[in-house]
Design an enzyme around this catalytic site. Structure first.
Site, PDB file in Angstrom:
ATOM      1  NE  ARG A 101      -2.274   1.016   3.652  1.00 19.69           N
ATOM      2  CZ  ARG A 101      -2.177   2.256   4.108  1.00 19.69           C
ATOM      3  NH1 ARG A 101      -1.044   2.684   4.646  1.00 19.69           N
ATOM      4  NH2 ARG A 101      -3.191   3.069   4.049  1.00 19.69           N
ATOM      5  CG  LEU A 102       2.213   3.559  -2.662  1.00 17.26           C
ATOM      6  CD1 LEU A 102       2.314   4.225  -4.027  1.00 17.26           C
ATOM      7  CD2 LEU A 102       3.556   3.591  -1.958  1.00 17.26           C
ATOM      8  CG  ASP A 103       0.743   6.273   4.045  1.00 16.37           C
ATOM      9  OD1 ASP A 103       0.282   5.140   4.278  1.00 16.37           O
ATOM     10  OD2 ASP A 103       1.695   6.774   4.666  1.00 16.37           O
ATOM     11  CE  LYS A 104      -7.927  10.832   0.814  1.00 14.27           C
ATOM     12  NZ  LYS A 104      -9.118  11.149   1.644  1.00 14.27           N
ATOM     13  CG  HIS A 184       1.824   6.111   8.623  1.00 15.82           C
ATOM     14  ND1 HIS A 184       1.291   6.263   7.356  1.00 15.82           N
ATOM     15  CD2 HIS A 184       0.807   6.365   9.482  1.00 15.82           C
ATOM     16  CE1 HIS A 184       0.010   6.587   7.443  1.00 15.82           C
ATOM     17  NE2 HIS A 184      -0.310   6.645   8.723  1.00 15.82           N
TER      18      HIS A 184
END
Length: 236
Positions: A101-104, A184
């Site tokens: 995943r990549l953060d928003k 994160h």
């Protein structure tokens, strides 16, 4: 055997509704015969299936690279925000999922596939797959900060982050290469050296690099060569 419309969608010929329309209009042939039944069963390895006279190449697994833009979440569905699957226009996204995943608020390279085994290997900490990020920080980074990142900083977990590769580019931004994918993680690593991330972009994942001409929100299938390189990334 599988349904004709499902095979066409899985092969990337269009979404399920689009390929049903192709079939209805007589644009699909199976072994030289026009077929107008989406539910017709076909054999993936034996039947010759064509769209407008061009053979449809079926592949069990599909792989896409996406330049994820900021403001989009890395998920398969969400009731409020746009997801990365929403950006795959014209693709049947059934069983497709993002690898990691990549953060928003993070942009950059994201791999999407229906190949669960490869995804698991790419994300396994034991495989040590590199992920390189461009990081714009609130304050300039010192040589001591870079050495700390390369040694492995305490990010508040049971174990410190693994040693990273850290160097500054010509504009003073950080190029940070890590092999983990903790929550994160990059932001927490910069906090550990008393700094803050202002902008974050993933440039590469294993041997896969984000092309300069792939703009935010755009995607494309992986080439055969890129697929083979990813498999080599996790061999052994």
């Amino acid at each position: 055997m599988t349904r004709l419309d499902k095979l066409l969608a899985d092969a990337g010929a269009g979404s399920r509704s689009q390929v049903k329309e192709y079939i209805r209009r007589g644009r699909i042939t199976v072994n030289g015969q026009i077929c107008k039944k989406p539910e017709q069963k076909v054999q993936e390895e034996k039947d010759l299936i064509c769209l407008d006279g061009q053979r449809v190449e079926y592949a069990r697994y599909r792989y896409y690279m996406l330049h994820k833009p900021r403001g989009v979440i890395t998920a398969t569905e969400d009731s409020r925000d746009k997801t990365v699957l929403d950006l795959l226009g014209g693709v049947d996204t059934a069983h497709i999922f993002p690898v990691g995943r990549l953060d928003k608020d993070t942009e950059g390279l994201l791999l999407l596939t229906n190949d669960g085994e490869l995804a698991h290997r790419l994300l396994s900490p034991r495989r040590h797959v590199d992920k390189c990020y461009l990081v714009r920080t609130e304050k300039p980074l010192s040589e001591a900060d870079l050495r700390a990142l390369e040694t492995g900083v305490d990010i508040g977990d049971d174990k410190p982050a693994l040693p990273a590769k850290a160097q500054l580019n010509e504009t003073g931004d950080l190029l940070l290469t890590i092999q983990e994918g903790r929550y994160h993680q990059v932001k927490r690593m910069l906090q550990a050296v008393d700094n803050r991330v202002l902008y974050l972009k993933r440039l590469s994942f294993g041997s896969l690099e984000l092309p300069e001409d792939l703009r935010p929100g755009e995607f494309r299938p992986l080439t055969d060569e890129e697929q083979e390189r990813l498999r080599n990334d996790v061999k052994g």
